[in-house]
Design an enzyme around this catalytic site. Structure first.
Site, PDB file in Angstrom:
ATOM      1  N   HIS A  47       0.805  -1.221   0.000  1.00 41.76           N
ATOM      2  CA  HIS A  47       0.000   0.000   0.000  1.00 41.76           C
ATOM      3  C   HIS A  47       0.839   1.273   0.000  1.00 41.76           C
ATOM      4  CE1 HIS A  47       1.112   0.149   4.182  1.00 41.76           C
ATOM      5  NE2 HIS A  47       0.555   1.349   4.266  1.00 41.76           N
ATOM      6  N   HIS A  77       1.645   6.899  -0.772  1.00 42.56           N
ATOM      7  CA  HIS A  77       0.707   6.100   0.031  1.00 42.56           C
ATOM      8  C   HIS A  77      -0.545   5.891  -0.801  1.00 42.56           C
ATOM      9  CE1 HIS A  77      -1.773   4.778   3.381  1.00 42.56           C
ATOM     10  NE2 HIS A  77      -0.647   4.609   4.042  1.00 42.56           N
TER      11      HIS A  77
END
Length: 161
Positions: A74, A89
């Protein structure tokens, strides 16, 4: 006009540096303050920007080196050629997906160029299973005098405005 306007406004040294930074996905640029997570929207980790991706293809916004690929896929960190520390992110609360919904194409210590494919996000899956699919870019080592100024709107991945 570039999508980042006077990217690192503040001190004279950084105004002279003209690091090439490109959009990391096709979609709409938005101010980091619009991210639905206080850690990012309050700039606790640093200043940056976010995007609403239309296709989930994430490319490198800079020339640099991959420092970290999180095991949960992620997030990725990159050190740019100008020594900027950049956190990418992918979404909000996506760590809980444990890598599902992400296909990563890079590995740690790999050199990348602007526009190199980093990750493919399954936007539909992430939207259903996390708080947001919004990719976020945070410059984690800006000086106190530096800030990110951007021109919000639609952009194409890997292209200078």
């Amino acid at each position: 006009m570039s999508f980042l306007k006077n990217l690192f406004r503040g001190n004279k040294e950084s105004e002279v540096k003209k690091e090439k930074i490109v959009p990391l996905t096709n979609g709409k640029l938005v101010n980091i303050t619009e991210v639905p997570d206080e850690v990012f929207s309050s700039k606790m980790m640093g200043d940056g920007f976010a995007m609403k991706t239309t296709d989930g293809i994430i490319v490198s916004p800079v020339d640099g080196k991959i420092v970290t690929v999180f095991p949960t896929k992620h997030a990725i960190t990159i050190e740019s050629v100008d020594k900027r520390e950049i956190l990418i992110h992918l979404g909000v609360d996506t760590v809980n997906l444990k890598g599902e919904g992400f296909e990563v194409f890079v590995e740690e210590n790999q050199n990348v160029k602007c526009g190199d494919k980093l990750v493919k996000m399954d936007v539909e899956f992430i939207e259903k299973n996390a708080k947001s699919s919004m990719p976020i870019v945070v410059f984690t080592n800006l000086s106190e005098e530096e800030s990110v100024k951007l021109v919000e709107g639609n952009v194409n991945a890997g292209e200078l405005g």
